[in-house]
Scaffold this motif. Structure first.
Motif, PDB file in Angstrom:
ATOM      1  N   GLN A  58       0.801  -1.231   0.028  1.00  0.00           N
ATOM      2  CA  GLN A  58       0.013   0.017  -0.073  1.00  0.00           C
ATOM      3  C   GLN A  58       0.883   1.223   0.019  1.00  0.00           C
ATOM      4  O   GLN A  58       1.881   1.258   0.726  1.00  0.00           O
ATOM      5  CB  GLN A  58      -0.829   0.019   1.304  1.00  0.00           C
ATOM      6  CG  GLN A  58      -2.013   1.287   1.351  1.00  0.00           C
ATOM      7  CD  GLN A  58      -2.946   1.156   0.277  1.00  0.00           C
ATOM      8  OE1 GLN A  58      -3.628   0.018   0.187  1.00  0.00           O
ATOM      9  NE2 GLN A  58      -2.763   1.943  -0.688  1.00  0.00           N
ATOM     10  N   THR A  59       0.728   2.021  -0.907  1.00  0.00           N
ATOM     11  CA  THR A  59       1.431   3.344  -0.881  1.00  0.00           C
ATOM     12  C   THR A  59       0.810   4.471  -0.271  1.00  0.00           C
ATOM     13  O   THR A  59      -0.451   4.433  -0.178  1.00  0.00           O
ATOM     14  CB  THR A  59       1.685   3.783  -2.359  1.00  0.00           C
ATOM     15  OG1 THR A  59       0.575   4.042  -3.130  1.00  0.00           O
ATOM     16  CG2 THR A  59       2.519   2.628  -3.125  1.00  0.00           C
ATOM     17  N   TYR A  60       1.516   5.397   0.209  1.00  0.00           N
ATOM     18  CA  TYR A  60       1.166   6.631   0.877  1.00  0.00           C
ATOM     19  C   TYR A  60       1.581   7.942   0.268  1.00  0.00           C
ATOM     20  O   TYR A  60       2.831   8.045  -0.146  1.00  0.00           O
ATOM     21  CB  TYR A  60       1.373   6.753   2.271  1.00  0.00           C
ATOM     22  CG  TYR A  60       0.616   5.619   3.026  1.00  0.00           C
ATOM     23  CD1 TYR A  60      -0.522   5.717   3.593  1.00  0.00           C
ATOM     24  CD2 TYR A  60       1.112   4.166   3.112  1.00  0.00           C
ATOM     25  CE1 TYR A  60      -1.112   4.570   4.347  1.00  0.00           C
ATOM     26  CE2 TYR A  60       0.741   3.284   3.850  1.00  0.00           C
ATOM     27  CZ  TYR A  60      -0.592   3.296   4.522  1.00  0.00           C
ATOM     28  OH  TYR A  60      -1.238   2.589   4.999  1.00  0.00           O
ATOM     29  N   TYR A  61       0.755   9.060   0.296  1.00  0.00           N
ATOM     30  CA  TYR A  61       1.408  10.168  -0.388  1.00  0.00           C
ATOM     31  C   TYR A  61       0.818  11.050   0.758  1.00  0.00           C
ATOM     32  O   TYR A  61      -0.063  11.674   0.949  1.00  0.00           O
ATOM     33  CB  TYR A  61       0.376  10.461  -1.647  1.00  0.00           C
ATOM     34  CG  TYR A  61       0.676   9.922  -2.625  1.00  0.00           C
ATOM     35  CD1 TYR A  61       1.835   9.721  -3.333  1.00  0.00           C
ATOM     36  CD2 TYR A  61      -0.360   8.705  -2.887  1.00  0.00           C
ATOM     37  CE1 TYR A  61       2.085   8.900  -4.575  1.00  0.00           C
ATOM     38  CE2 TYR A  61       0.047   7.874  -3.890  1.00  0.00           C
ATOM     39  CZ  TYR A  61       0.982   7.794  -4.750  1.00  0.00           C
ATOM     40  OH  TYR A  61       1.227   6.853  -5.613  1.00  0.00           O
ATOM     41  N   GLY A  62       2.035  11.351   1.487  1.00  0.00           N
ATOM     42  CA  GLY A  62       1.857  12.162   2.607  1.00  0.00           C
ATOM     43  C   GLY A  62       1.118  11.431   3.799  1.00  0.00           C
ATOM     44  O   GLY A  62       1.378  10.001   4.071  1.00  0.00           O
ATOM     45  N   ALA A  63       0.033  11.765   4.298  1.00  0.00           N
ATOM     46  CA  ALA A  63      -0.848  11.019   5.356  1.00  0.00           C
ATOM     47  C   ALA A  63      -1.962  10.242   4.371  1.00  0.00           C
ATOM     48  O   ALA A  63      -2.884   9.406   4.834  1.00  0.00           O
ATOM     49  CB  ALA A  63      -1.646  11.672   6.355  1.00  0.00           C
ATOM     50  N   MET A  64      -2.222  10.654   3.310  1.00  0.00           N
ATOM     51  CA  MET A  64      -3.025   9.904   2.390  1.00  0.00           C
ATOM     52  C   MET A  64      -3.008   8.549   1.718  1.00  0.00           C
ATOM     53  O   MET A  64      -1.673   8.433   1.275  1.00  0.00           O
ATOM     54  CB  MET A  64      -3.754  10.847   1.259  1.00  0.00           C
ATOM     55  CG  MET A  64      -4.509  11.960   1.606  1.00  0.00           C
ATOM     56  SD  MET A  64      -5.140  12.814   0.288  1.00  0.00           S
ATOM     57  CE  MET A  64      -5.391  11.757  -1.184  1.00  0.00           C
TER      58      MET A  64
END
Length: 127
Positions: A58-64
């Motif tokens: 699972q990837t995250y972009y900042g907290a998203m």
């Protein structure tokens, strides 16, 4: 080189296998006809867990959190591990036109985590 071995018959990872440099597989008490060898990528996730071929991340972009998980695959024409959006094995460069991909090397290790693998958690990948 680190690896793990999925035993197709028992449907579990088995630490009793040996993988030889020439590609052969052996076990202390089993026949080795139906196994899948998965290599460690050399990358660790944000929890410092090893990432293997066949892992679902699972990837995250900042907290998203991103909207879809990705499968780690080895792509021989590029001689590298890539992140792929579906369960299909990628064999040809044209396969990349079917879904998004990226190479795993160079990713910020704090931006993804292993959430499963293709054998134990196939439902994590949306069709």
């Amino acid at each position: 080189m680190k690896y793990r071995v999925w035993d197709i018959r028992s449907k579990k990872f088995d630490a009793g296998f040996w993988v030889y440099q020439a590609g052969g597989v052996d076990h202390d008490s089993k026949f080795c006809e139906e196994v899948v060898v998965q290599l460690q990528t050399g990358v660790k996730d944000k929890y410092k867990e090893d990432v293997y071929e066949g892992d679902i991340i699972q990837t995250y972009y900042g907290a998203m959190k991103s909207s879809y998980p990705l499968v780690v695959r080895y792509f021989a024409p590029f001689a590298r591990f890539v992140l792929h959006r579906d369960m299909e094995e990628i064999k040809y460069i044209n396969d990349f036109n079917k879904s998004s991909f990226d190479t795993i090397v160079g990713w910020d290790k704090t931006s993804f985590e292993v959430i499963g693998n293709i054998f134990e958690n196939p439902k994590l990948i949306k069709k």
